[in-house]
Design a protein around this motif. Structure first.
Motif, short mmCIF file in Angstrom:
data_model
loop_
_atom_site.label_atom_id
_atom_site.label_comp_id
_atom_site.label_asym_id
_atom_site.label_seq_id
_atom_site.Cartn_x
_atom_site.Cartn_y
_atom_site.Cartn_z
N GLY A 28 2.85 -5.60 1.14
CA GLY A 28 2.89 -4.23 0.61
C GLY A 28 3.85 -3.34 1.38
O GLY A 28 4.61 -2.55 0.78
N ILE A 29 3.84 -3.46 2.70
CA ILE A 29 4.74 -2.66 3.53
C ILE A 29 6.20 -3.01 3.23
O ILE A 29 7.07 -2.13 3.13
N THR A 30 6.47 -4.30 3.08
CA THR A 30 7.83 -4.76 2.77
C THR A 30 8.31 -4.22 1.42
O THR A 30 9.44 -3.74 1.29
N VAL A 31 7.44 -4.29 0.42
CA VAL A 31 7.79 -3.78 -0.91
C VAL A 31 8.05 -2.27 -0.85
O VAL A 31 9.02 -1.76 -1.43
N LEU A 62 -1.83 -2.81 -2.03
CA LEU A 62 -1.71 -1.54 -2.73
C LEU A 62 -1.81 -0.36 -1.77
O LEU A 62 -1.07 0.63 -1.88
N THR A 63 -2.74 -0.47 -0.80
CA THR A 63 -2.91 0.60 0.19
C THR A 63 -1.64 0.80 1.01
O THR A 63 -1.28 1.93 1.36
N ALA A 64 -0.97 -0.31 1.31
CA ALA A 64 0.27 -0.21 2.09
C ALA A 64 1.35 0.55 1.35
O ALA A 64 2.24 1.16 1.96
N VAL A 65 1.28 0.56 0.01
CA VAL A 65 2.29 1.24 -0.80
C VAL A 65 1.92 2.70 -1.04
O VAL A 65 2.78 3.59 -0.95
N VAL A 66 0.65 2.96 -1.34
CA VAL A 66 0.25 4.31 -1.74
C VAL A 66 -0.65 4.97 -0.69
O VAL A 66 -1.35 5.94 -0.99
N GLY A 67 -0.63 4.49 0.54
CA GLY A 67 -1.54 5.00 1.56
C GLY A 67 -1.19 6.36 2.11
O GLY A 67 -1.98 6.92 2.87
N GLY A 68 -0.03 6.89 1.80
CA GLY A 68 0.32 8.22 2.27
C GLY A 68 1.21 8.22 3.49
O GLY A 68 1.63 7.17 3.98
N PRO A 69 1.52 9.39 4.00
CA PRO A 69 2.47 9.53 5.10
C PRO A 69 2.07 8.78 6.37
O PRO A 69 2.92 8.21 7.05
N ALA A 70 0.77 8.75 6.69
CA ALA A 70 0.34 8.08 7.92
C ALA A 70 0.61 6.59 7.86
O ALA A 70 1.08 5.98 8.84
N VAL A 71 0.34 5.99 6.72
CA VAL A 71 0.58 4.55 6.55
C VAL A 71 2.08 4.29 6.57
O VAL A 71 2.55 3.33 7.20
N ALA A 72 2.84 5.13 5.89
CA ALA A 72 4.29 4.95 5.87
C ALA A 72 4.89 5.08 7.27
O ALA A 72 5.79 4.32 7.64
N ALA A 123 6.73 -0.49 -7.58
CA ALA A 123 6.32 -0.91 -6.24
C ALA A 123 4.85 -1.36 -6.21
O ALA A 123 4.51 -2.38 -5.59
N ILE A 124 3.96 -0.62 -6.88
CA ILE A 124 2.54 -0.96 -6.82
C ILE A 124 2.27 -2.30 -7.52
O ILE A 124 1.49 -3.13 -7.04
N GLY A 125 2.93 -2.52 -8.65
CA GLY A 125 2.75 -3.78 -9.36
C GLY A 125 3.34 -4.94 -8.61
O GLY A 125 2.73 -6.02 -8.50
N LEU A 126 4.52 -4.74 -8.05
CA LEU A 126 5.19 -5.80 -7.32
C LEU A 126 4.43 -6.17 -6.06
O LEU A 126 4.32 -7.36 -5.70
N ALA A 127 3.86 -5.18 -5.39
CA ALA A 127 3.12 -5.44 -4.16
C ALA A 127 1.92 -6.34 -4.42
O ALA A 127 1.69 -7.31 -3.69
N VAL A 128 1.16 -6.03 -5.46
CA VAL A 128 -0.03 -6.83 -5.76
C VAL A 128 0.37 -8.23 -6.23
O VAL A 128 -0.23 -9.23 -5.82
N ALA A 129 1.39 -8.30 -7.09
CA ALA A 129 1.82 -9.60 -7.61
C ALA A 129 2.32 -10.50 -6.48
O ALA A 129 1.96 -11.69 -6.40
N LEU A 130 3.17 -9.97 -5.62
CA LEU A 130 3.69 -10.78 -4.51
C LEU A 130 2.60 -11.13 -3.50
O LEU A 130 2.65 -12.19 -2.86
N ALA A 131 1.62 -10.24 -3.34
CA ALA A 131 0.51 -10.53 -2.43
C ALA A 131 -0.29 -11.73 -2.94
O ALA A 131 -0.70 -12.60 -2.16
N ILE A 132 -0.53 -11.79 -4.26
CA ILE A 132 -1.24 -12.94 -4.83
C ILE A 132 -0.45 -14.22 -4.56
O ILE A 132 -1.00 -15.25 -4.16
N GLY A 133 0.85 -14.16 -4.77
CA GLY A 133 1.69 -15.33 -4.52
C GLY A 133 1.67 -15.75 -3.08
O GLY A 133 1.54 -16.94 -2.76
N HIS A 150 11.58 1.83 -4.21
CA HIS A 150 11.23 3.25 -4.13
C HIS A 150 10.72 3.82 -5.44
O HIS A 150 10.38 5.01 -5.51
N GLU A 151 10.66 3.00 -6.48
CA GLU A 151 10.06 3.42 -7.75
C GLU A 151 8.56 3.13 -7.68
O GLU A 151 8.14 1.96 -7.65
#
Length: 374
Positions: free
Chosen positions: A96-99, A136-146, A109-119, A104-105
């Motif tokens: 998720g962090i890598t995605v 998903l949290t790594a993508v949409v977790g907010g400024p602190a996660v980023a 990003a959210i769909g790709l993160a979950v799909a690649l995580a399953i793989g 940046h879309e």
């Protein structure tokens, strides 16, 4: 009308409390709730104490709630084992962090993160449903996660996961349940030949299980070896039902030839040969069962029975005799010693007794004998 309403209410109530998973009981669910309460609280407190979370990161990430459901409610699931929990959550967070770093879309990003995580989890044999939430949290977790970047996968995700598994391991050990779950190893032929063990020569075979899973074309949340074990137990329960739960006391030999624990092996050998037996119960000075001995043990060269005897396979008089089938077909056990509560020997059930019961049952159930018909 009132009786109809009562009937419908009873059915609704039964459906409400009927467990969604096979084998689940009210007690199991209560223990799962307790485990989740203790596990999540302690994991959060310990994580906070160890890491401090000065960067504004949470005490515990949300996916760990889902991990707790698997760990405490279905601990035998392949998805709830230590590596899927630790590896699945951590690897997915890294994905998720890598995605998030390269895409940046938000919608993509959210769909790709979950799909690649399953793989990624599938390739590393760490498939764990909460891992999708970790990605998903790594993508949409907010400024602190980023701001945390790749360290987010280590603290809090990895730290949380390791703590939860450790607490789950301690919890299940305290309640007497084996965790991590290990399927029982397949039975082997104790005679050292290529033939399958006796129970595996009748009924279904491992390739039948594989063929059935292929034909159903579905993925089940159960280990393949556990499927095999479950089906063999189903066969045994069906056999027990058709034989009417005949107790051991109904078929056991009561005039039991036994030998004392202080006797010499030569005496035991003479008794075995004189009575054409395979197994002798060994009694202590008070007449209680101390073990068992046969010609195989005597051939080891010991002088006294106490040095040659092995642990006896036992049952109680009221136990269903069909329940002894697995023991009496393991290739080594020739007889099961039936013992009373005080440890005294009540009788003996041999392979011959089992064969006689099954033969009698088959005769009684045959159409020409007035037994059950289709």
């Amino acid at each position: 009308m009132s009786s109809l309403r009562r009937s419908l209410a009873d059915k609704a109530r039964h459906h409400l409390f009927n467990p969604i998973l096979a084998g689940a009981t009210a007690r199991e669910r209560a223990l799962a709730c307790l485990g989740a309460l203790v596990g999540i609280c302690l994991a959060g407190l310990i994580s906070g104490a160890l890491a401090g979370f000065d960067l504004g990161l949470p005490l515990i990430v949300a996916p760990l709630g889902a991990s707790a459901v698997l760990l405490f409610a279905v601990p035998s699931s392949p998805l709830a084992q230590p590596w899927p929990i630790i590896g699945g959550n951590t690897i997915s967070a890294l994905v998720g962090i890598t995605v998030a770093h390269f895409v940046h879309e938000p919608a993509l990003a959210i769909g790709l993160a979950v799909a690649l995580a399953i793989g990624a989890m599938s390739l590393t044999r760490s498939l764990h449903p909460p891992g999708g939430a970790a990605a998903l949290t790594a993508v949409v977790g907010g400024p602190a996660v980023a701001a945390a970047g790749f360290s987010f996968a280590l603290v809090p995700v990895l730290l949380n996961s390791v703590l939860l598994v450790a607490l789950g391991l301690a919890f299940h050990r305290l309640r007497g349940r084996a965790y991590p779950h290990r399927p029982q190893p397949a039975a082997v032929n104790t005679h050292g030949t290529a033939d399958p063990p006796p129970l595996a020569r009748v009924g279904f075979r491992p390739e039948d299980v594989d063929a059935a899973l292929t034909a159903l074309d579905e993925t089940f949340d159960i280990d393949r070896d556990d499927v095999d074990r479950l089906l063999r137990q189903v066969e045994l329960e069906a056999l027990r039902r058709t034989t009417g739960d005949v107790p051991c006391s109904a078929v056991m030999s009561r005039d039991v030839v036994a030998v004392g624990v202080e006797a010499r092996c030569g005496e035991a050998s003479a008794l075995l040969l004189a009575h054409n037996l395979r197994t002798l119960p060994v009694l202590d000075g008070a007449g209680r069962l101390a073990g068992a001995i046969g010609l195989r043990e005597i051939a080891g060269g010991a002088d006294f029975v106490r040095d040659a005897m092995t642990a006896a396979v036992t049952a109680e008089p009221g136990d269903p005799v069909i329940g002894l089938v697995p023991a009496l077909t393991d290739g080594t056990t020739r007889a099961v010693v039936i013992v009373e509560n005080d440890g005294s020997v009540a009788g003996l059930v041999t392979q011959t007794d089992i064969l006689s019961l099954l033969a009698r049952t088959a005769v009684l159930q045959s159409p020409g004998a007035g037994g059950a018909t289709a």
